[in-house]
Design a protein around this motif. Sequence first.
Motif, mmCIF file in Angstrom:
data_model
loop_
_atom_site.group_PDB
_atom_site.id
_atom_site.type_symbol
_atom_site.label_atom_id
_atom_site.label_comp_id
_atom_site.label_asym_id
_atom_site.label_seq_id
_atom_site.Cartn_x
_atom_site.Cartn_y
_atom_site.Cartn_z
ATOM 1 N N ILE A 115 42.825 15.637 -14.004
ATOM 2 C CA ILE A 115 42.482 14.778 -13.192
ATOM 3 C C ILE A 115 41.707 15.988 -12.160
ATOM 4 O O ILE A 115 41.011 16.279 -11.296
ATOM 5 C CB ILE A 115 43.625 13.762 -12.271
ATOM 6 C CG1 ILE A 115 42.940 12.745 -13.418
ATOM 7 C CG2 ILE A 115 41.976 13.288 -10.582
ATOM 8 C CD1 ILE A 115 43.833 11.963 -13.112
ATOM 9 N N LEU A 116 42.962 16.973 -11.406
ATOM 10 C CA LEU A 116 43.521 17.588 -10.340
ATOM 11 C C LEU A 116 42.462 18.907 -10.303
ATOM 12 O O LEU A 116 41.156 19.835 -9.570
ATOM 13 C CB LEU A 116 44.397 18.511 -10.383
ATOM 14 C CG LEU A 116 45.548 17.166 -9.620
ATOM 15 C CD1 LEU A 116 47.205 17.688 -9.532
ATOM 16 C CD2 LEU A 116 45.096 16.670 -8.280
ATOM 17 N N LEU A 117 41.905 19.389 -12.037
ATOM 18 C CA LEU A 117 40.667 20.326 -12.289
ATOM 19 C C LEU A 117 39.887 19.474 -12.197
ATOM 20 O O LEU A 117 38.870 20.780 -11.661
ATOM 21 C CB LEU A 117 41.459 20.811 -13.532
ATOM 22 C CG LEU A 117 42.510 21.644 -13.817
ATOM 23 C CD1 LEU A 117 42.275 22.212 -14.803
ATOM 24 C CD2 LEU A 117 42.561 23.602 -13.024
ATOM 25 N N ALA A 118 40.154 19.127 -12.089
ATOM 26 C CA ALA A 118 38.385 18.065 -12.005
ATOM 27 C C ALA A 118 37.504 17.891 -10.956
ATOM 28 O O ALA A 118 36.829 18.664 -10.159
ATOM 29 C CB ALA A 118 38.638 17.017 -12.602
ATOM 30 N N LEU A 119 38.400 17.521 -10.046
ATOM 31 C CA LEU A 119 38.665 17.674 -8.491
ATOM 32 C C LEU A 119 38.517 18.854 -7.365
ATOM 33 O O LEU A 119 38.570 18.624 -6.346
ATOM 34 C CB LEU A 119 39.520 16.063 -7.909
ATOM 35 C CG LEU A 119 38.920 14.495 -9.245
ATOM 36 C CD1 LEU A 119 39.181 13.309 -8.149
ATOM 37 C CD2 LEU A 119 37.202 14.641 -8.719
ATOM 38 N N ALA A 120 39.981 19.479 -7.458
ATOM 39 C CA ALA A 120 40.062 20.944 -6.404
ATOM 40 C C ALA A 120 39.061 21.382 -6.247
ATOM 41 O O ALA A 120 39.175 21.393 -5.145
ATOM 42 C CB ALA A 120 40.641 21.700 -7.722
ATOM 43 N N PRO A 121 37.894 21.460 -6.358
ATOM 44 C CA PRO A 121 36.746 22.429 -6.258
ATOM 45 C C PRO A 121 35.927 21.492 -4.955
ATOM 46 O O PRO A 121 35.581 21.821 -4.280
ATOM 47 C CB PRO A 121 35.721 23.001 -7.039
ATOM 48 C CG PRO A 121 36.730 23.163 -8.550
ATOM 49 C CD PRO A 121 37.519 22.081 -8.784
ATOM 50 N N LEU A 122 35.910 19.683 -5.319
ATOM 51 C CA LEU A 122 35.009 19.282 -4.446
ATOM 52 C C LEU A 122 35.959 19.257 -3.462
ATOM 53 O O LEU A 122 35.934 19.242 -1.862
ATOM 54 C CB LEU A 122 35.306 17.856 -4.756
ATOM 55 C CG LEU A 122 33.357 17.846 -5.987
ATOM 56 C CD1 LEU A 122 34.084 16.486 -6.347
ATOM 57 C CD2 LEU A 122 32.126 17.860 -5.057
ATOM 58 N N LEU B 236 46.008 16.553 -4.916
ATOM 59 C CA LEU B 236 45.045 16.382 -3.657
ATOM 60 C C LEU B 236 44.419 16.275 -1.848
ATOM 61 O O LEU B 236 43.468 17.158 -1.209
ATOM 62 C CB LEU B 236 43.567 15.323 -3.816
ATOM 63 C CG LEU B 236 43.045 15.538 -5.780
ATOM 64 C CD1 LEU B 236 42.729 13.514 -6.146
ATOM 65 C CD2 LEU B 236 42.382 16.305 -5.601
ATOM 66 N N ALA B 237 45.095 15.564 -1.511
ATOM 67 C CA ALA B 237 45.553 15.767 0.147
ATOM 68 C C ALA B 237 46.052 17.749 0.901
ATOM 69 O O ALA B 237 45.482 17.286 1.895
ATOM 70 C CB ALA B 237 46.661 14.616 0.718
ATOM 71 N N GLU B 238 46.849 18.451 -0.034
ATOM 72 C CA GLU B 238 46.343 19.099 0.330
ATOM 73 C C GLU B 238 45.745 19.640 0.152
ATOM 74 O O GLU B 238 45.601 20.758 1.270
ATOM 75 C CB GLU B 238 47.892 19.943 -0.352
ATOM 76 C CG GLU B 238 49.455 18.455 -0.091
ATOM 77 C CD GLU B 238 50.167 18.870 1.822
ATOM 78 O OE1 GLU B 238 49.556 19.250 1.842
ATOM 79 O OE2 GLU B 238 50.862 17.754 1.862
ATOM 80 N N LEU B 239 44.890 19.988 -1.068
ATOM 81 C CA LEU B 239 43.421 20.762 -0.636
ATOM 82 C C LEU B 239 42.585 20.676 -0.303
ATOM 83 O O LEU B 239 41.904 21.362 0.137
ATOM 84 C CB LEU B 239 43.657 20.909 -2.950
ATOM 85 C CG LEU B 239 44.475 21.301 -3.180
ATOM 86 C CD1 LEU B 239 43.656 21.000 -4.446
ATOM 87 C CD2 LEU B 239 44.194 22.705 -3.301
ATOM 88 N N ALA B 240 42.812 19.161 0.299
ATOM 89 C CA ALA B 240 41.778 18.981 1.444
ATOM 90 C C ALA B 240 41.569 18.623 2.613
ATOM 91 O O ALA B 240 40.579 18.436 3.307
ATOM 92 C CB ALA B 240 41.641 17.184 1.119
ATOM 93 N N GLY B 241 43.476 18.894 3.044
ATOM 94 C CA GLY B 241 43.875 18.516 4.158
ATOM 95 C C GLY B 241 43.980 17.812 5.057
ATOM 96 O O GLY B 241 43.445 17.308 6.232
ATOM 97 N N PHE C 157 34.526 28.338 -8.272
ATOM 98 C CA PHE C 157 35.553 28.101 -7.715
ATOM 99 C C PHE C 157 36.558 28.610 -9.347
ATOM 100 O O PHE C 157 37.450 29.227 -8.929
ATOM 101 C CB PHE C 157 35.585 26.946 -7.852
ATOM 102 C CG PHE C 157 37.160 26.320 -6.885
ATOM 103 C CD1 PHE C 157 38.177 25.888 -6.115
ATOM 104 C CD2 PHE C 157 38.605 26.252 -8.221
ATOM 105 C CE1 PHE C 157 38.447 25.790 -5.342
ATOM 106 C CE2 PHE C 157 39.356 25.282 -7.707
ATOM 107 C CZ PHE C 157 39.429 25.508 -6.575
ATOM 108 N N TYR C 158 35.964 28.869 -10.737
ATOM 109 C CA TYR C 158 36.795 28.668 -11.671
ATOM 110 C C TYR C 158 36.648 29.891 -12.422
ATOM 111 O O TYR C 158 37.167 30.620 -13.406
ATOM 112 C CB TYR C 158 36.799 27.910 -12.819
ATOM 113 C CG TYR C 158 37.550 26.281 -12.089
ATOM 114 C CD1 TYR C 158 38.800 26.396 -11.854
ATOM 115 C CD2 TYR C 158 36.368 25.075 -11.677
ATOM 116 C CE1 TYR C 158 39.548 25.115 -11.374
ATOM 117 C CE2 TYR C 158 37.792 24.120 -12.388
ATOM 118 C CZ TYR C 158 39.181 24.190 -11.147
ATOM 119 O OH TYR C 158 39.721 23.262 -11.026
ATOM 120 N N ALA C 159 35.811 31.186 -11.286
ATOM 121 C CA ALA C 159 35.327 32.268 -12.409
ATOM 122 C C ALA C 159 36.828 33.045 -12.641
ATOM 123 O O ALA C 159 37.702 33.339 -11.543
ATOM 124 C CB ALA C 159 34.612 32.861 -11.241
ATOM 125 N N GLY C 160 37.174 33.873 -13.547
ATOM 126 C CA GLY C 160 37.907 34.161 -13.700
ATOM 127 C C GLY C 160 39.149 33.776 -13.845
ATOM 128 O O GLY C 160 39.691 33.829 -14.287
#
Length: 418
Positions: free
Chosen positions: A163-170, A227-232, A338-341
């Motif tokens: 789920i986090l890999l799915a949503l981290a870029p957003l 998600l909260a930490e990534l989204a601020g 986002f997932y390049a490399g």
Amino acid sequence: MTVSVRVAVLGASGYAGGELVRLLVRHPRVELVAVAGSSRAGEPMAAVFPHLRGIVELDLAEAASPALWDDLELDFVFLALPSGQAAELLPRVLPRAWERGVRVIDLSGDLRLPASLYEPWYGRPAADPALQAEAVYGLSELFPGRIREARLVANPGCYPTAILLALAPLAAAGGLASGQVVVDAKSGVSGAGRGASASTAFAEVNENFYPYKVGRHQHTPEIEHVLAELAGQGVTVLLTTHLLPVTRGILATCYVRPPEGWWPAPPVGEVAAAKAVIGGVGGPAAHPAGLAAQGAGAAAAAGAGRTAMQGAGEAGAPQQPDGAGDLGVVLDGLYRSFYAGKPFVRVLPPGQVPAIKHVQGSNFCDIGLHYDRRSGWITVFAAIDNLVKGAAGQAVQNLNLMAGWDETAGLDLVPLFP
């Protein structure tokens, strides 16, 4: 390639532990010197997992024995113990282990959350706060810099990994600013562990399909916390989990309604900035404090990109620039940037969706995207093998980062098919 590190696996009699042993014995730079499992202590590993006969010639030791830590010259210890046991064991053995330079990767949920979140969701006392402060959250694609420097890593849960890999870029690009996410996730039976129960018996699971732990799955706060930490900002996740009549695999379908008028800034600049903060080696290393600093920086980078897109004098969300094209196309670029490399995340071509059969036995996470113009919803699909990328493979990936090796060492696994 010569052997570089000596490792032990505690909890090797369970599914995740057995899978970890299978991966480690083929790792080109690892020597597996001990396995332990309290429920099967004294038995040969091959008696517990016959598929390892002739491959692993070790007997299972007592997992709670401090002698494992004191008598063996270990570099790394993997803990694949049931939740609660790692929290009890680690305070007794870690001080001396750290004196000898031993580093630990914990696959349980004991160190992933602060006490205020852990205790109500897991229903037991939390681990020592000092241990929680020391532990780094081990999702390799998001926090590689922290993991490299860590001496204690909390491996993510299987559902949170997908789920986090799915949503981290957003999350990093402001797409979760509405603060609400709906997730419909399905797992194979091995995710419940090896212990026998009526709910996972063949007669109960075969030709059946049903939700479980509705509104109370313990992985919910872990997903929300990261998600909260990534989204601020705070993110509420409505997670419903289902049991599939299959052995391995997780398929997570994540539904996001972005803020009205939201349009991500050009992917390369914005996401590159967010990735630089998330993957950097500076700043606090501990989880959750270090994670908060990482997330705040990522959100700031993402916010800078979004602000640049807003028109002069506008107080609302950024608007679609003229001629920018379809949001689905931009999202595809966002995820690929986002997932390049990142060797284990495969963003599928537009119009394609992942399947658990396509990742089985591998460390891949396959991601598919769909933007529905009519409703305005974004749907992100993610598929993983819950025992590999969702547990043992992720742990080996973290080992590689901590040891300074290529992330793919020992994980060059081609998915099984059919």
